[in-house]
Write a protein that holds these residues in place. Structure first.
Motif, PDB file in Angstrom:
ATOM      1  N   UNK A 136       6.303  14.573  10.983  1.00 18.14           N
ATOM      2  CA  UNK A 136       5.197  13.976  11.186  1.00 18.14           C
ATOM      3  C   UNK A 136       5.022  12.744  10.445  1.00 18.14           C
ATOM      4  N   UNK A 137       5.499  12.299   9.447  1.00 14.19           N
ATOM      5  CA  UNK A 137       5.607  11.172   8.939  1.00 14.19           C
ATOM      6  C   UNK A 137       6.317  10.111   9.777  1.00 14.19           C
ATOM      7  N   UNK A 138       7.459  10.425  10.435  1.00 10.22           N
ATOM      8  CA  UNK A 138       8.106   9.520  11.167  1.00 10.22           C
ATOM      9  C   UNK A 138       7.223   9.359  12.568  1.00 10.22           C
ATOM     10  N   UNK A 139       6.309  10.108  12.928  1.00  8.58           N
ATOM     11  CA  UNK A 139       5.549   9.848  13.765  1.00  8.58           C
ATOM     12  C   UNK A 139       4.288   8.941  13.350  1.00  8.58           C
ATOM     13  N   UNK A 140       3.791   9.176  12.267  1.00  8.38           N
ATOM     14  CA  UNK A 140       2.842   8.210  11.662  1.00  8.38           C
ATOM     15  C   UNK A 140       3.563   6.717  11.248  1.00  8.38           C
ATOM     16  N   UNK A 141       4.878   6.691  11.021  1.00 13.77           N
ATOM     17  CA  UNK A 141       5.594   5.359  10.824  1.00 13.77           C
ATOM     18  C   UNK A 141       5.540   4.479  12.158  1.00 13.77           C
ATOM     19  N   UNK A 142       5.543   5.400  13.277  1.00 17.02           N
ATOM     20  CA  UNK A 142       5.735   4.734  14.660  1.00 17.02           C
ATOM     21  C   UNK A 142       4.650   3.987  14.708  1.00 17.02           C
ATOM     22  N   UNK A 143       3.596   4.860  14.730  1.00 10.40           N
ATOM     23  CA  UNK A 143       2.161   4.591  15.168  1.00 10.40           C
ATOM     24  C   UNK A 143       1.822   3.535  14.365  1.00 10.40           C
ATOM     25  N   UNK A 196      -1.185  -6.413   4.427  1.00 10.46           N
ATOM     26  CA  UNK A 196      -0.521  -4.980   4.050  1.00 10.46           C
ATOM     27  C   UNK A 196       0.739  -4.668   4.332  1.00 10.46           C
ATOM     28  N   UNK A 197       1.572  -4.027   3.442  1.00 10.85           N
ATOM     29  CA  UNK A 197       2.819  -3.494   3.590  1.00 10.85           C
ATOM     30  C   UNK A 197       2.826  -2.162   3.194  1.00 10.85           C
ATOM     31  N   UNK A 198       3.083  -1.364   4.149  1.00  9.57           N
ATOM     32  CA  UNK A 198       2.811   0.367   4.081  1.00  9.57           C
ATOM     33  C   UNK A 198       4.054   0.917   3.550  1.00  9.57           C
ATOM     34  N   UNK A 199       4.110   1.624   2.366  1.00 12.82           N
ATOM     35  CA  UNK A 199       5.225   2.288   1.837  1.00 12.82           C
ATOM     36  C   UNK A 199       5.117   3.507   1.520  1.00 12.82           C
ATOM     37  N   UNK A 200       5.795   4.527   2.562  1.00 11.32           N
ATOM     38  CA  UNK A 200       5.554   5.976   2.261  1.00 11.32           C
ATOM     39  C   UNK A 200       6.630   6.593   1.277  1.00 11.32           C
ATOM     40  N   UNK A 201       6.011   7.134   0.330  1.00  7.75           N
ATOM     41  CA  UNK A 201       7.407   7.701  -0.879  1.00  7.75           C
ATOM     42  C   UNK A 201       7.242   8.979  -0.862  1.00  7.75           C
ATOM     43  N   UNK A 202       8.363   9.537  -1.773  1.00 10.07           N
ATOM     44  CA  UNK A 202       8.689  11.090  -2.164  1.00 10.07           C
ATOM     45  C   UNK A 202       8.824  11.639  -0.971  1.00 10.07           C
ATOM     46  N   UNK A 203       9.840  11.100  -0.112  1.00  9.45           N
ATOM     47  CA  UNK A 203      10.379  11.806   1.221  1.00  9.45           C
ATOM     48  C   UNK A 203      11.373  12.614   0.657  1.00  9.45           C
ATOM     49  N   UNK A 204      11.836  12.593  -0.468  1.00  7.89           N
ATOM     50  CA  UNK A 204      12.823  13.855  -0.966  1.00  7.89           C
ATOM     51  C   UNK A 204      12.150  15.157  -1.272  1.00  7.89           C
ATOM     52  N   UNK A 231       0.867  -1.232   0.006  1.00  8.65           N
ATOM     53  CA  UNK A 231      -0.088  -0.122  -0.050  1.00  8.65           C
ATOM     54  C   UNK A 231       0.800   1.184   0.033  1.00  8.65           C
ATOM     55  N   UNK A 232       0.965   2.009  -1.236  1.00  2.77           N
ATOM     56  CA  UNK A 232       1.683   3.109  -1.491  1.00  2.77           C
ATOM     57  C   UNK A 232       1.064   4.381  -0.914  1.00  2.77           C
ATOM     58  N   UNK A 233       1.740   5.124  -0.313  1.00  2.00           N
ATOM     59  CA  UNK A 233       1.323   6.336   0.142  1.00  2.00           C
ATOM     60  C   UNK A 233       2.236   7.502   0.090  1.00  2.00           C
ATOM     61  N   UNK A 234       2.120   8.688  -0.520  1.00  2.00           N
ATOM     62  CA  UNK A 234       2.951   9.749  -0.849  1.00  2.00           C
ATOM     63  C   UNK A 234       3.169  10.623   0.377  1.00  2.00           C
ATOM     64  N   UNK A 235       4.336  10.986   0.780  1.00  2.00           N
ATOM     65  CA  UNK A 235       4.250  12.080   1.984  1.00  2.00           C
ATOM     66  C   UNK A 235       3.636  13.566   1.341  1.00  2.00           C
TER      67      UNK A 235
END
Length: 293
Positions: free
Chosen positions: A124-131, A107-115, A79-83
């Motif tokens: 904020x995304x690091x917090x979501x990742x931990x959650x 599911x495997x979550x992938x957060x993209x476009x961190x660049x 499951x891909x979600x962009x920042x």
């Protein structure tokens, strides 16, 4: 009579892989009578002629199936979600998670476009990742422009049939291109007027990738919860299922019931408020949907 698996569906043909070969096949007319439409991922019996073209004769029982994208027998969903571009929304991610888990797909979550993200957005995304990791999900975060980021996905592909899913424009095709550059899947930029990506994948195909099979799929054009009942929705939120065991009333829906352990956990911060709010929004969506006839 040979057996095989449908690897691609295109222009009325089903391409069946059997013993290392690929056979273009059509479905027999009896499929229409049985209301069975072969799907990519199906295990089938078929017959071929002297030109190695054939007909599908039967479809084996499926472990699961999806409508959008049309595919069967899926083990896991990336499951891909962009920042950013498009902006990350927990509501959309949770909707995808509920949909795939309702089909018994891991599911495997992938957060993209961190660049492309600012320092504040990344915090904020690091917090979501931990959650989400605290809920038991595998979460990978990075950019398709950084090779090491994508390599973290590879161990999860081996021996699995995976589907890549996510909002249009989040970078699904770019992710697959980064994993397997020879694919050269067409990608498009975000539409500035619509604020979302354009669909670039026109058909569903299983691709051999890192000792597994991966389907590149169009962004979901519909995220309706048609097949999910109110009584089962809570099962697709791991934290609600966990704390729900402590509710006073058996079958508590964590809505208006008194002495609800889930609502107490939300109030004390043990369950993220945004997750509970998303659950309640999905609850209302299901409750208010029109019956299908």
């Amino acid at each position: 009579m040979p057996n095989g698996q449908i690897m691609k569906a295109l222009s009325g043909f089903y391409y069946v892989r059997s013993e290392g070969n690929l056979y273009p096949c059509k479905g027999r007319g009896n499929f229409r009578k049985k209301k069975v439409t072969p799907l990519v991922g199906d295990y089938v019996t078929f017959e071929t002629d002297v030109n190695d073209e054939g007909y599908i004769l039967g479809v084996q029982e499926r472990r699961n199936e999806l409508i959008r994208p049309p595919i069967a027998n899926v083990d896991q969903a990336i499951v891909v979600a962009s920042v950013v571009e498009p902006e990350f929304k927990t509501f959309l991610l949770d909707r995808f998670l509920v949909l795939v888990e309702s089909k018994s797909i891991q599911p495997i979550i992938v957060f993209t476009k961190t660049d492309l993200a600012s320092e504040q957005q990344m915090d904020q995304m690091e917090q979501y990742k931990r959650d989400y990791e605290a809920l038991g999900y595998v979460v990978i975060m990075g950019s398709v422009k950084v090779e090491q980021n994508m390599e973290m996905i590879i161990p999860h592909l081996r021996g699995k049939t995976s589907v890549v899913a996510g909002q249009s424009g989040v970078g699904k095709s770019s992710l697959l291109n980064a994993l397997h550059p020879s694919l050269a899947i067409e990608t498009n930029d975000i539409s500035k007027s619509l604020g979302r990506g354009k669909h670039t994948t026109r058909h569903v195909e299983l691709i051999e990738l890192e000792e597994g099979l991966v389907a590149d799929t169009p962004g979901f054009s519909s995220l309706e919860l048609h097949d999910i009942e109110l009584e089962t929705l809570r099962d697709y939120f791991p934290e609600l299922k966990h704390y729900g065991e402590q509710c006073k009333f058996r079958g508590c829906m964590h809505h208006k019931e008194p002495k609800c352990a889930v609502k107490e956990a939300v109030a004390s911060g043990l369950i993220s408020a945004y997750r509970y709010n998303n659950y309640m929004q999905f609850y209302e969506d299901i409750q208010n949907r029109k019956p299908r006839y």
